[in-house]
Design an enzyme around this catalytic site. Structure first.
Site, short mmCIF file in Angstrom:
data_model
loop_
_atom_site.label_atom_id
_atom_site.label_comp_id
_atom_site.label_asym_id
_atom_site.label_seq_id
_atom_site.Cartn_x
_atom_site.Cartn_y
_atom_site.Cartn_z
N SER A 31 0.86 -1.18 0.00
CA SER A 31 0.00 0.00 0.00
C SER A 31 0.90 1.23 0.00
O SER A 31 2.01 1.20 0.54
CB SER A 31 -0.93 0.02 1.23
OG SER A 31 -1.92 1.03 1.08
N SER A 32 0.42 2.30 -0.61
CA SER A 32 1.25 3.49 -0.74
C SER A 32 0.37 4.71 -0.97
O SER A 32 -0.82 4.61 -1.24
CB SER A 32 2.23 3.35 -1.91
OG SER A 32 1.52 3.33 -3.14
N SER A 33 1.01 5.87 -0.87
CA SER A 33 0.41 7.11 -1.33
C SER A 33 1.09 7.46 -2.65
O SER A 33 2.26 7.85 -2.68
CB SER A 33 0.61 8.24 -0.31
OG SER A 33 0.04 9.45 -0.79
#
Length: 395
Positions: A108-110
């Protein structure tokens, strides 16, 4: 420690600077999305994150929090046009005592604001449109959609319950109240359908049939197609009844693959030294890593993965293994090039070499020369036009 009002003031200034840079780079092309970037507080969505270390050797990620790097530096990094990692291997991070992380897969990331807004611009929304987002993630892109369209016109689906919870909390703090769901994004959401637009911020091996059913005719599906070896790229499809078609862009955002479509842990059985049949290879293993030819290899061998290792203390060979059909390829160096040994129900290297040769025959074009047509029965990627050379996406 900087006070809260000072943080808000500094963040507002950094957002304006970010919006200006994205305008200058051509990522932001409309005043509505520029206003959204200048308004949405990204620091609420990435209060702490990981960045890749510069150290040589095994890829290592190091934690970034206001306490570790200082509030000013943390805020400056938040508003850089960078992708920051927020989860690895599907496990939550112990932020009470964060440590560097190695040998892990980001889950997961921005995503970098530049890529986010480029996709939102390409989505082509207008006031009053109903949008479904697949992959809430941190919630930053969801907040941009809410600012542009209003909370009631945005539905977002996240597969990870903990990621979804943190996104919901951040969205609430930022004043956004979209419709948030936890589930498999491939199923879409029938309750708020039909949608004018669907945007996915993770990669998919094919276009789920539910998306075709839930997006209005004339609507847009914007997603990344990818395989187990590499990303194919960003594709924009126009829905026409029970089918859709469109083109790849020149960019390759290479989003993480949707968890429900991730590759099996086992690559398959390594073939024995006497397995398969041999011939001289027209192409060597470089075609699996060079951008254009690797795109073709992924199309030709959609269920395969590859790795390299020495064989019997000899030179390094490259193995291509198909975990679905159990087909295999072994590429070994010779004094005059490469030898291929392949076996199983599919002649993987024959298919890869044929696809690469076709690509070269057409002038080795970039991904913008390729399109996609999907229906309930078939999904194909084609070169040049729908009647040109084509390859099926995995079912």
């Amino acid at each position: 420690m900087t006070s809260e009002p000072d943080i808000d003031t500094a963040a507002a200034d950094l957002r304006r600077q970010l919006a200006h840079r994205l305008e200058k780079d051509g990522r932001l092309r409309s005043p509505e999305w520029t206003a959204a970037v200048a308004a949405v507080p990204r620091h609420l969505f990435v209060p702490r994150f990981y960045r890749e270390s510069d150290a040589a050797g095994v890829t290592t990620w190091e934690p970034v929090t206001p306490e570790i790097v200082g509030q000013e530096e943390w805020l400056r990094l938040v508003y850089r046009d960078e992708t920051w990692m927020t989860q690895f291997d599907g496990r939550d991070i112990d932020w009470a005592d964060p440590k560097p992380i190695s040998d892990a897969a980001p889950t997961s990331s921005s995503t970098s604001p530049g890529l986010v807004v480029r996709m939102l611009e390409d989505l082509g929304v207008n006031e009053g449109m109903n949008v479904l987002e697949i992959g809430t993630g941190t919630g930053y892109s969801t907040a941009l959609l809410c600012h542009r369209l209003g909370n009631g016109n945005v539905t977002s689906i996240e597969t990870d319950e903990n990621v979804a919870r943190r996104a919901r909390e951040a969205l609430t703090r930022s004043g956004c109240t979209p419709r948030l769901l936890v589930g498999d994004g491939r199923a879409g959401d029938r309750d708020a359908a039909p949608y004018d637009r669907l945007i996915a911020t993770c990669g998919f091996r094919n276009i789920p049939s539910a998306w075709l059913e839930q997006v209005l005719p004339g609507g847009v599906i914007l997603t990344t197609l990818r395989g187990w070896m590499r990303s194919l790229g960003l594709v924009k499809l126009i829905v026409t009844g029970d089918s859709a078609s469109g083109w790849f862009s020149e960019d390759d955002p290479s989003f993480m693959i949707a968890r429900q479509q991730d590759a099996p842990e086992s690559l398959g059985m390594v073939p024995g030294p006497g397995d398969g049949t041999k011939r001289k290879a027209t192409y060597g293993p470089d075609v699996l890593t060079f951008a254009g030819s690797a795109f073709m290899a992924q199309l030709a061998a959609p269920n395969a993965r590859f790795f390299s290792m020495p064989v019997d203390s000899g030179p390094v060979s490259t193995f291509v293994l198909d975990s679905v059909t159990k087909s295999f390829v072994v590429l070994a160096p010779t004094v005059s090039g490469w030898q291929v040994r392949q076996g199983g129900p599919c002649r993987l290297w024959d298919a890869i070499e044929s696809a690469v040769a076709t690509w070269e025959e057409y002038g080795s074009p970039n991904t913008a020369a390729f399109g996609v047509t999907v229906s309930r029965d078939q999904q194909v990627v084609w070169l040049g036009n729908p009647n040109g050379p084509h390859w099926s996406l995995p079912a």
